[in-house]
Motif scaffolding. Sequence first.
Motif, mmCIF file in Angstrom:
data_model
loop_
_atom_site.group_PDB
_atom_site.id
_atom_site.type_symbol
_atom_site.label_atom_id
_atom_site.label_comp_id
_atom_site.label_asym_id
_atom_site.label_seq_id
_atom_site.Cartn_x
_atom_site.Cartn_y
_atom_site.Cartn_z
ATOM 1 N N LEU A 424 -106.649 54.808 -5.185
ATOM 2 C CA LEU A 424 -105.622 54.855 -4.147
ATOM 3 C C LEU A 424 -104.462 53.925 -4.446
ATOM 4 N N ASP A 425 -104.756 52.821 -5.140
ATOM 5 C CA ASP A 425 -103.716 51.862 -5.514
ATOM 6 C C ASP A 425 -104.276 50.976 -6.615
ATOM 7 N N ARG A 426 -103.358 50.340 -7.395
ATOM 8 C CA ARG A 426 -103.836 49.471 -8.468
ATOM 9 C C ARG A 426 -102.772 48.433 -8.787
ATOM 10 N N ILE A 427 -103.210 47.367 -9.467
ATOM 11 C CA ILE A 427 -102.313 46.298 -9.902
ATOM 12 C C ILE A 427 -102.732 45.859 -11.301
ATOM 13 N N HIS A 428 -101.758 45.676 -12.194
ATOM 14 C CA HIS A 428 -101.996 45.085 -13.512
ATOM 15 C C HIS A 428 -101.561 43.625 -13.420
ATOM 16 N N PHE A 429 -102.552 42.739 -13.335
ATOM 17 C CA PHE A 429 -102.266 41.324 -13.125
ATOM 18 C C PHE A 429 -102.168 40.611 -14.471
ATOM 19 N N SER A 430 -101.048 39.858 -14.660
ATOM 20 C CA SER A 430 -100.855 39.032 -15.854
ATOM 21 C C SER A 430 -99.869 37.932 -15.491
ATOM 22 N N LEU A 433 -96.413 38.749 -14.134
ATOM 23 C CA LEU A 433 -96.224 39.289 -12.795
ATOM 24 C C LEU A 433 -95.593 38.263 -11.847
ATOM 25 N N TYR A 434 -95.742 36.976 -12.156
ATOM 26 C CA TYR A 434 -95.164 35.939 -11.291
ATOM 27 C C TYR A 434 -93.642 35.981 -11.302
ATOM 28 N N VAL A 438 -90.218 30.861 -12.809
ATOM 29 C CA VAL A 438 -91.140 30.248 -11.842
ATOM 30 C C VAL A 438 -92.456 29.965 -12.547
ATOM 31 N N PRO A 439 -93.267 29.016 -12.038
ATOM 32 C CA PRO A 439 -94.567 28.732 -12.663
ATOM 33 C C PRO A 439 -95.495 29.942 -12.587
ATOM 34 N N ALA A 440 -96.299 30.116 -13.622
ATOM 35 C CA ALA A 440 -97.295 31.200 -13.647
ATOM 36 C C ALA A 440 -98.610 30.633 -13.145
ATOM 37 N N GLY A 441 -98.834 30.729 -11.839
ATOM 38 C CA GLY A 441 -100.052 30.206 -11.248
ATOM 39 C C GLY A 441 -99.744 29.244 -10.123
ATOM 40 N N GLY A 442 -100.803 28.785 -9.454
ATOM 41 C CA GLY A 442 -100.637 27.864 -8.338
ATOM 42 C C GLY A 442 -100.175 28.526 -7.063
ATOM 43 N N TRP A 455 -93.599 43.064 -7.432
ATOM 44 C CA TRP A 455 -94.338 41.855 -7.104
ATOM 45 C C TRP A 455 -93.481 40.624 -7.370
ATOM 46 N N ARG A 456 -93.752 39.560 -6.600
ATOM 47 C CA ARG A 456 -93.097 38.268 -6.820
ATOM 48 C C ARG A 456 -94.092 37.156 -6.539
ATOM 49 N N ARG A 457 -93.881 36.031 -7.210
ATOM 50 C CA ARG A 457 -94.678 34.842 -6.910
ATOM 51 C C ARG A 457 -94.369 34.389 -5.489
#
Length: 745
Positions: A424-430, A433-434, A438-442, A455-457
Amino acid sequence: MSQRIVGLLLLLICTATVAVGQQRMSGEGDWSDEGWQGDLGIFWEEKGLLRYRDDGKAGSAMLFKTYTRGLSDLLYWETQTRFEAVPTASNHFIWTLFFEKQGESLYAYCIEPEPRGTGVALTQYKANPAYTGYTDRRVLETLRLDNPAVAWSSLILQALFTVEDGLRMTAILPDGRAISTDFIIPRGGELIPRMALHTRFSAQKKLSYAWMLPTVSTTLGTGSTDLRYTDIEVFDEGRIVIRLDRPVRIDQAVATVSGTPVSITMGQTSSEIILTLPFAFTGGTRYPVSISRLIDLKGTAHDLAFDIGAESDEPGDPAPEASGIFITEVMASPPESGPLNGAKYIELYNNTSETIPLQALQLHYKGQRFRLPATPLAPYSYALLYPLGSNPSDLGVQVPMLEFPALSGSFFLSLEEVSTGEALDRIHFSPALYGEGVPAGGASVERVALRPAEWRRSDSPTGGTPGKPTAMKAHQAVEKGTVIINELMLSPEPTGEKYIELLNTSDSPIELSDLYLSYKNSPTASPKSWLLVTTPRTIPAGGYTVLCPYPEALPRLHDHTDRETYVERIDFPPLSPTYTEVALMSHKGHTPIDNAIYRRQWLGDTSADRSRHSLERISPGKDGTRRSAWSRSSVGGTPGVRNQPLNATPTPDAEWPDDPHLSLDDLIRLAPLYSDRLTLELFHLSGSPVLRADKKDAEKLLHELMQNSAPLPTTIYIIRATITPTEEGLQPLTYTSKWLHTPTL
C-alpha cells in the motif's frame, strides 16, 4: 493649553496642509476613487492599508468623505491600526464618524487615542461650518489599554450606532479580546453622514503609523440567522484565512484542525479570522476544521465546521488521487537527549473517509513481516507504531508492538495487506533522505507530500512529531536564474565580516528555505552543502538578502547598506578568500539555480586591492563563473543595496521604466543613474520660467530643492524634470508637480 486653543491649532495645521499636500498630488493612488477627498497626496494605499509617503517632512493632513445620502437606522464603522509606536501628541489622529447639527452648532463624534496612547477615547468636538476646525473637546467614554505598545500594533476600532440605543465604541485587542463602552445618546439634532480623518505626524516617526482604510456600513450581514463564511483561503505553510458575513469577536473562540488545537487571530477586519496551524499542509490530504464560540455584535454565539483539501482553496474538495493509508514519519535514528531519546517509531496516516482495521496490515522490513495489532484507525487520523514498553507520545492512536522492525542502516520498509501481500505504501530509507545541509540522524524524517512522496528531516525541537501532522511543508521548485549570488565579501576588514548577498531577479517573492548553498574551495574538492536559512525567510521580488555571521558589524564599515536585508548565520561556511566555487541549489530536484566563482586576483593586482573590497556582479545576466561578470566594489561593499562596481559598463536603459510618468521617489532614484540626460525646469504658477539646469547641475538643483537649500525665494513653483533616452523606441521620462520651497534660514 485650553481645549479651544488645541482646536484652533488643529484648524491652522489642517488649513496649512492644503498647500503642502499639493506638492505631491501627482503620486496619489487609486484609493481616492472610493470617495475620499482632502490631502490625498500625503498618503499612499496598498491593499487597503493607508500609510504616509516617505518624504521626510512633518505636518498634518485631513481626509473626508460623505458615505451615504441619508442616515440608516443602523451604522457600523471600522478601521484597524498598524502602529509600530504608541500614538503621541506629535503623531496623533482623530477619526470622525459623523457630524450632528443642532441649531446653529455643529458637533463631531470621534474616536482618538488618549494622551500618551494609554487608551482610546470616544470624544465630541464643536466643529466650524467647513468641518475642518475642532474646538471644545469633550470625552464621552474611554477604553483603557493594558499594554499600549502591543495593542496599537493591531487594534481593531469599531463603532455601532442604532436609533434605539445610540452610539457605542468597541476595541478588539490583538489577542482577540473585545472591550466596549456603554451606549451614549447624541444630542438629538440632525445627523450628517460625513466621515473624516485628521492626523498629525513627525518627520522621524511618520512611517511607523498605518491604518486600514476606514469603512462604514449600513448592515452587519445579519440577513441570515446562522454565521456563514463568504470566502476561505488555504495556504500551504499551515494558515487558513476565513472571511465571514458579519463582524465577530474571538476572545471565547476555540478552533481545531484534524483534532489539533490551533491559534485563532483577527485578520484585517473583524469579519476576517485567521487560523495558524502548528504544521504545514500535506499535499492531497483532507483536514476537518471546527470553530466554536464566535460571538457576533448582537452577542450571539456561532459555530462553524467544514473540511478543506490542502491542494484546493475550496472547503470540502477531496483529493482522491492521494486516498489511502500512508507511512508519514519514521524515527530510525532518535536524538540522544530530550523526550524522544532512544525512541524508535513509525507513524501511519489514514487519508480516507473509512475506518481501517490495522490487523489487516503488516510491515515488510528486510525480509521479515510484522503483523499490526487489532486496532481501528478512524478516518483522517494518525496511528503511532512503536516497540512495546517505549511510548514516545500520547498523541494519535497508540499501537504498541511486541515485535518491531530494527530500523537500522539503509532499508526498504513497506506497508502491505496481509491477505494479498499488496504494498500500500513504502519508503526507501537512507542518510540521503534527511536532505542537504542538515545532519543525517538525531531526528525523524517526516513526509511533507503524499504523492509523489517527499521527505524532510524533522525540524521539531524534540526531533519529531509522533502522532500529529508535520509542521513542515514541501519544498517548492525555484527556476534557474531567479535568485543569484550578487556580491561576495570574503576578504573583509580585520574587524569586519564576510557576507554573501543574494538578489531576487524575479517579480515574485521566493522562500529561501527552498534553496541551499553548495561550495568547495578548490576545483578538485568534493562539494559541501549549507542551508541559507534555518527559519522561514522570504526574499522579496527584486529584493536582497545578506547572509553574515555577525551583521551588526556591516553598517559600521559600509555606508551603502540596508539593515532590513540582514540574516545572521553564525555557522557561516568556511569559504576561502583565495578561491571558492559556490552554487545556489534547489532542494526540489537538487538543480543549480546560479553558479559563481570567487578568485582573489579578480579584485586587483595589489594587496590593497585584494582586501576590504567585495566582488560585485556587474549584471544578473552575466555568467557568474567568469571574470567578466565581476568587479571590485568602488565603495568597499554594498550589502543589501544596489551594486556600485568599478570598471563596470552597466546599461541603464535596460532598466528604463515602462511608465514614463515618474513619481517623486522614481525621480530621486533615477536621477543619479541618468544625470547626463537630466533636465530640470522651474516655473512660476503663472507659467513664466524661473530656472533651468542640465545634467549634473540639474541633479545638484534637485538635491538642493529636497534639502530646502536652493537659493530661491519662498513660494510655490511648478517643477518639471525630464530624462531623455538614448535608445530608439523609449519614451522620455517626466515628473511634474507643484513644489512649495521654504529655504532653510
